[in-house]
Design an enzyme around this catalytic site. Structure first.
Site, PDB file in Angstrom:
ATOM      1  NE  ARG A  47       6.593 -14.831  -5.135  1.00 37.02           N
ATOM      2  CZ  ARG A  47       6.924 -13.706  -5.735  1.00 37.02           C
ATOM      3  NH1 ARG A  47       7.665 -13.740  -6.860  1.00 37.02           N
ATOM      4  NH2 ARG A  47       6.547 -12.537  -5.295  1.00 37.02           N
ATOM      5  CB  ALA A  49      -1.318 -11.653  -7.904  1.00 39.68           C
ATOM      6  CD  GLN A 196       7.817 -13.641  -0.497  1.00 38.51           C
ATOM      7  OE1 GLN A 196       8.331 -13.170   0.521  1.00 38.51           O
ATOM      8  NE2 GLN A 196       6.620 -14.193  -0.487  1.00 38.51           N
ATOM      9  CG  ASP A 237      -0.982 -10.554  -4.006  1.00 38.09           C
ATOM     10  OD1 ASP A 237       0.094  -9.952  -3.830  1.00 38.09           O
ATOM     11  OD2 ASP A 237      -1.054 -11.765  -4.301  1.00 38.09           O
ATOM     12  CE  LYS A 248       4.110 -11.631   0.387  1.00 39.11           C
ATOM     13  NZ  LYS A 248       3.310 -12.772   0.891  1.00 39.11           N
TER      14      LYS A 248
END
Ligand code: MRU
Length: 353
Positions: A47, A49, A196, A237, A248
Site C-alpha cells: 500500500r 501510492a 498505518q 495519493d 489518507k
C-alpha cells in the site's frame, strides 16, 4: 533501507513485505501472476501510492511472462492485465501513472511478442522503482530545509519506505533531516481505521531510532493548540494541477487544525503523484472500503454487526490550507494558478488504460 517491493529474477517473482501483518510479524508474500499482484494491492499487503505503482509495473511484467506460451492477441492480453491492475485502488495516482508508462513502452517496442513485452515491462518496472527512490531522496533534501533544529513535527498515515520504493516522502523528510544532523521529535497519528500510523510509521521510525511518539488521531488538535507541534508533513495519493491533495482520511482535518493554529502544513510527493488531467478536488475518485475495517480493529469486533458504516479511505485538502508541496523538483509555494505546472512542468498525456 526497508525494501517492501522487490523482484527476484531467479524465481521470476515479486516479493512483497506483507504490510497487513506488521509490526507483529515480518513476512514476505510471493506473487507470480498479475492476479496475485492485484490481490496484494486490494488487500493492502502492499500500500501507499508510489509502492502500489511499482508493484503494478512488475505485475504487468509477470502477466505478460505468464502468457508467453499461450496463443492469443497480445494487445488484448496487455489491455486485460492493465485493466485488472488499474481496478485495484482508484485514488492512488501513481498506480495509473505507472501502468500507463509501462504500457506505452511495451506497445511501442514489443511487436506483439509476449517474451519481449515481459522483458520490456520488467526493465521499465526496475526503472520506476529506482527513480522513485531517487525522487524520494530529493524530496527529503528539499523538505529537510523546512525543518528547524529542535522542532517537533506531526505526520499522518504512512508515507515512508513502506509506502514507496524505499526512503519515503513525508518520512523521507525526517530521514534527510537526520542525515543533515538535525535534532527533532515526531508525533505519529495512529490513523484509523487501518492504523498505518501505529502499525507501519511507528515500526519504521522505531526500527531506525527516531525520537517518535504515537498518539490517537483525536489527540492531534490539543497538541497543535498547545504549541507542541511546529510543522505537519503528510504524503499524497493524488494531487491535481490546482493543488487539491487526496491523502489518507484524516488529512483534511489536520490541515484545518494547522491553519487555525498558524502551524505550517506540508505535503510531500513525487512528480508521479501529480495528475495534471484534473483541476479540482471533486474530480478525484475517493475509494470506499469494506465496512468491517471500521467495525473491527485487529480482528476484534468493536461495533454491532449490522451497524451502518461509512468508510472513505481518503479525503481531499484544498490548496489554501497547504503551506507548500515538497516535490522532487523543488518546493511549490504558494500553491495557486500556474505554480504547480511551472515546477512539475508537464501535461499528463491522455490515459491509455
Ligand atoms: O490506504 P493507504 O495505506 O495506501 O494510504 C496511503 C496514504 O494515504 C499515503 O499517505 C500516500 O499513499 C502517500 S505514500 C508516500
Amino acid at each position: 533501507m526497508i525494501d517492501a517491493v522487490s523482484y527476484h529474477s531467479e524465481s521470476g517473482s515479486l516479493e512483497l513485505l506483507d504490510q497487513t501483518l506488521l509490526p507483529v510479524e515480518i513476512r514476505k508474500v510471493r506473487c507470480t501472476s498479475e492476479h496475485e499482484v492485484a490481490h496484494a494491492i486490494v488487500s493492502m499487503k502492499v500500500r501507499g501510492a508510489p509502492a502500489i505503482g511499482v508493484a503494478a509495473a512488475y505485475g504487468i511484467a509477470l502477466g505478460l511472462a505468464s502468457k508467453a506460451n499461450q496463443s492469443g492477441d497480445f494487445n488484448s492480453a496487455l489491455d486485460a492485465i492493465c485493466k485488472l491492475l488499474a481496478a485495484t485502488r482508484p485514488t492512488a495516482g501513481n498506480l495509473f501513472w505507472a501502468i500507463d508508462r509501462v504500457k506505452r513502452v511495451v506497445l511501442a517496442a514489443a511487436g506483439g511478442d509476449f517474451i519481449k513485452g515481459a522483458d520490456l515491462a520488467l526493465k521499465e518496472a526496475h526503472a520506476i522503482k529506482a527513480e522513485d527512490i531517487a525522487m524520494c531522496r530529493r524530496i527529503g533534501e528539499f523538505g529537510a530545509t523546512l525543518l528547524k533544529d529542535g522542532e517537533t513535527w506531526l505526520t499522518h498515515c504512512n508515507a515512508g519506505a513502506l509506502a514507496t520504493a524505499g526512503y519515503g516522502t513525508a518520512l523521507g523528510v525526517f530521514r534527510a533531516a537526520r542525515e543533515q544532523g538535525k535534532n527533532f521529535k515526531i508525533f505519529v497519528d495512529e490513523t484509523r481505521p487501518l492504523l498505518q500510523g501505529a502499525r507501519l510509521t511507528a515500526w519504521e521510525l522505531s526500527q531506525e531510532g527516531f525520537d517518535a511518539t504515537l498518539i490517537c488521531d483525536n489527540m492531534a488538535g490539543s497538541l497543535i493548540r498547545d504549541d507542541r507541534v511546529q510543522g505537519v508533513v503528510v504524503g499524497a495519493d493524488r494531487i491535481t494541477s490546482k493543488g487539491f491533495v487526496a491523502n489518507k482520511i484524516g488529512t483534511y482535518p489536520l490541515a484545518v487544525l494547522a491553519k487555525y493554529n498558524g502551524v505550517p502544513f506540508y505535503v510531500a510527493a513525487p512528480e508521479s503523484t501529480f495528475d495534471m488531467s484534473l483541476s479540482y478536488g471533486d474530480e478525484i475518485k475517493i475509494e470506499e472500503r469494506d465496512h468491517n475495517e471500521v467495525r473491527f480493529i485487529g480482528g476484534v469486533q468493536i461495533a454491532p454487526d449490522n451497524m451502518p458504516v461509512y468508510n472513505p479511505a481518503f479525503d481531499v485538502t484544498p490548496p489554501e490550507l497547504i503551506t507548500a508541496i515538497i516535490t522532487d523538483k523543488g518546493i511549490i509555494r504558494p500553491i495557486y494558478g500556474q505554480t504547480i505546472p511551472e515546477i512539475i512542468g508537464r501535461k499528463r498525456p491522455e490515459s491509455l488504460s
